[in-house]
Design an enzyme around this catalytic site. Structure first.
Site, PDB file in Angstrom:
ATOM      1  N   SER A   1     -16.609 -20.648  -6.263  1.00 41.29           N
ATOM      2  CA  SER A   1     -17.339 -21.877  -5.910  1.00 41.29           C
ATOM      3  C   SER A   1     -18.851 -21.698  -5.937  1.00 41.29           C
ATOM      4  O   SER A   1     -19.559 -22.292  -5.120  1.00 41.29           O
ATOM      5  CB  SER A   1     -16.882 -22.413  -4.548  1.00 41.29           C
ATOM      6  OG  SER A   1     -15.491 -22.618  -4.536  1.00 41.29           O
TER       7      SER A   1
ATOM      8  N   HIS B   1      -8.842 -11.069 -13.940  1.00 46.16           N
ATOM      9  CA  HIS B   1      -9.147 -12.246 -13.103  1.00 46.16           C
ATOM     10  C   HIS B   1      -7.969 -12.488 -12.159  1.00 46.16           C
ATOM     11  O   HIS B   1      -6.808 -12.268 -12.527  1.00 46.16           O
ATOM     12  CB  HIS B   1      -9.390 -13.471 -13.998  1.00 46.16           C
ATOM     13  CG  HIS B   1      -9.927 -14.636 -13.235  1.00 46.16           C
ATOM     14  ND1 HIS B   1      -9.118 -15.444 -12.460  1.00 46.16           N
ATOM     15  CD2 HIS B   1     -11.188 -15.107 -13.090  1.00 46.16           C
ATOM     16  CE1 HIS B   1      -9.880 -16.368 -11.882  1.00 46.16           C
ATOM     17  NE2 HIS B   1     -11.135 -16.183 -12.243  1.00 46.16           N
TER      18      HIS B   1
ATOM     19  N   GLU C   1     -14.656 -11.608  -6.485  1.00 41.90           N
ATOM     20  CA  GLU C   1     -14.205 -12.997  -6.389  1.00 41.90           C
ATOM     21  C   GLU C   1     -13.102 -13.117  -5.345  1.00 41.90           C
ATOM     22  O   GLU C   1     -11.916 -12.924  -5.661  1.00 41.90           O
ATOM     23  CB  GLU C   1     -13.651 -13.460  -7.738  1.00 41.90           C
ATOM     24  CG  GLU C   1     -14.657 -13.473  -8.855  1.00 41.90           C
ATOM     25  CD  GLU C   1     -14.331 -14.534  -9.901  1.00 41.90           C
ATOM     26  OE1 GLU C   1     -15.180 -15.370 -10.169  1.00 41.90           O
ATOM     27  OE2 GLU C   1     -13.195 -14.538 -10.412  1.00 41.90           O
TER      28      GLU C   1
ATOM     29  N   LYS D   1     -11.807 -21.125 -18.196  1.00 39.32           N
ATOM     30  CA  LYS D   1     -10.359 -21.059 -17.920  1.00 39.32           C
ATOM     31  C   LYS D   1      -9.588 -21.903 -18.949  1.00 39.32           C
ATOM     32  O   LYS D   1     -10.007 -21.976 -20.098  1.00 39.32           O
ATOM     33  CB  LYS D   1     -10.088 -21.517 -16.481  1.00 39.32           C
ATOM     34  CG  LYS D   1     -10.988 -20.783 -15.480  1.00 39.32           C
ATOM     35  CD  LYS D   1     -10.600 -21.010 -14.050  1.00 39.32           C
ATOM     36  CE  LYS D   1     -11.549 -20.227 -13.142  1.00 39.32           C
ATOM     37  NZ  LYS D   1     -11.191 -20.327 -11.733  1.00 39.32           N
TER      38      LYS D   1
ATOM     39  N   GLY E   1     -16.828 -20.743 -12.454  1.00 39.09           N
ATOM     40  CA  GLY E   1     -15.754 -21.523 -13.064  1.00 39.09           C
ATOM     41  C   GLY E   1     -16.171 -22.980 -13.175  1.00 39.09           C
ATOM     42  O   GLY E   1     -16.866 -23.374 -14.117  1.00 39.09           O
TER      43      GLY E   1
HETATM   44  P1  PGA Z   1     -14.916 -21.363  -9.445  1.00 46.66           P
HETATM   45  O1  PGA Z   1     -14.173 -20.249 -10.315  1.00 46.66           O
HETATM   46  O2  PGA Z   1     -16.388 -21.232  -9.715  1.00 46.66           O
HETATM   47  O3  PGA Z   1     -14.363 -22.671  -9.925  1.00 46.66           O
HETATM   48  O4  PGA Z   1     -14.580 -21.081  -8.015  1.00 46.66           O
HETATM   49  C1  PGA Z   1     -14.691 -18.943 -10.385  1.00 46.66           C
HETATM   50  C2  PGA Z   1     -13.763 -18.035 -11.143  1.00 46.66           C
HETATM   51  O5  PGA Z   1     -12.547 -18.161 -10.989  1.00 46.66           O
HETATM   52  O6  PGA Z   1     -14.222 -17.171 -11.914  1.00 46.66           O
END
Ligand code: PGA
Length: 253
Positions: free
Chosen positions: A214, A94, A166, A11, A235
């Site tokens: 997560s 996304h 997601e 990100k 992420g």
């Molecule tokens: P996260 O993000 O693993 O921090 O929840 C995942 C993503 O947004 O692709």
């Protein structure tokens, strides 16, 4: 047998120097024998990251792209520009782009089509928000997003697509709880059903479906054990040494 695919999405984190330092600290511990692994840094870090990964099987991905090849689109980046840095994957749609930057299903579909034509793997993100889940309309939402993303896509190329389920309520590890492996599998299996409707059984069985939200070393194995979860889009945990544990969890399949 679908090959597992673990992708880190950094990100808007890591300056280039930080990204290079982090990757150098973990890249030799990442085993790519049986798993596809890739990192998606910011655009400006792509050159350096692709250099770090030059003689490595770890792939480079981008977090976005514009669907036109060139022209008067201030601030946008084309596929040709990404290809200069050996980009093999692009995240499309996304939820953060859909929410904060008004990315529409139509734009997602255009991006998917040109990426496939250019031999780059689109990682198409779909997911419902908490309200949609509470109202029990999450499956409708996902079916619509998947169907629109795949509209008029070439059947010869479609097997290269990766779909990432997601749920918005699970994204951003540390502040949210992941979906349980049962919830994740239920939705990934549902996505496979939708794919079967659109593409037929044979092609739908070839498309890889990731879970994201997560995901980390702690839950990677139980997620990846599920029959319809072919990988993870990660992420927060992809910016920590824990990422190695996630890849290791994928190696046993
Ligand atoms: P996260 O993000 O693993 O921090 O929840 C995942 C993503 O947004 O692709």
């Amino acid at each position: 047998m679908r090959k597992k695919i673990i992708v880190g999405n950094w990100k808007m984190n890591f300056k280039t120097s930080e990204a290079v330092e982090f990757l150098n600290s973990i890249k030799d511990d990442i085993n790519t024998d049986k798993v596809n692994v890739a990192f998606c840094p910011s655009y400006v870090a792509l050159r350096d990251i692709s250099e770090v990964l030059k003689n490595n099987k770890i792939g480079v991905g981008a977090q976005n792209v514009y669907f036109e090849p060139s022209g008067t689109y201030t601030g946008e980046i084309s596929i040709g520009m990404l290809k200069e840095f050996n980009v093999e994957y692009v995240i499309v749609g996304h939820s953060e782009r859909r929410t904060f930057f008004n990315e529409t299903d139509e734009a997602v579909n255009k991006k998917v089509k040109v990426l496939l034509d250019e031999n780059i793997i689109p990682i198409v993100c779909v997911g419902e928000n908490l309200e949609e889940r509470q109202k029990n309309i999450h499956k409708e939402k996902i079916e619509m997003q998947v169907t629109k993303a795949l509209e008029d896509v070439s059947l010869d190329l479609v097997k290269n697509i990766v779909i990432a389920y997601e749920p918005l309520w699970a994204i951003n590890s540390g502040n949210t709880e992941p979906a349980t492996s049962e919830q994740a599998e239920e939705m990934c299996a549902f996505i496979r059903l939708v794919l079967k409707k659109i593409l037929g059984d044979k092609l739908a069985e070839k498309v890889r479906i990731q879970y994201g939200g997560s995901a980390g070393g702690k839950n990677a194995k139980e997620l990846l054990e599920k029959p319809n979860i072919d990988g993870l889009l990660v992420g927060t945990a992809s910016m920590k040494p824990d990422f190695v544990n996630i890849v290791n969890a994928a190696l046993i399949f």
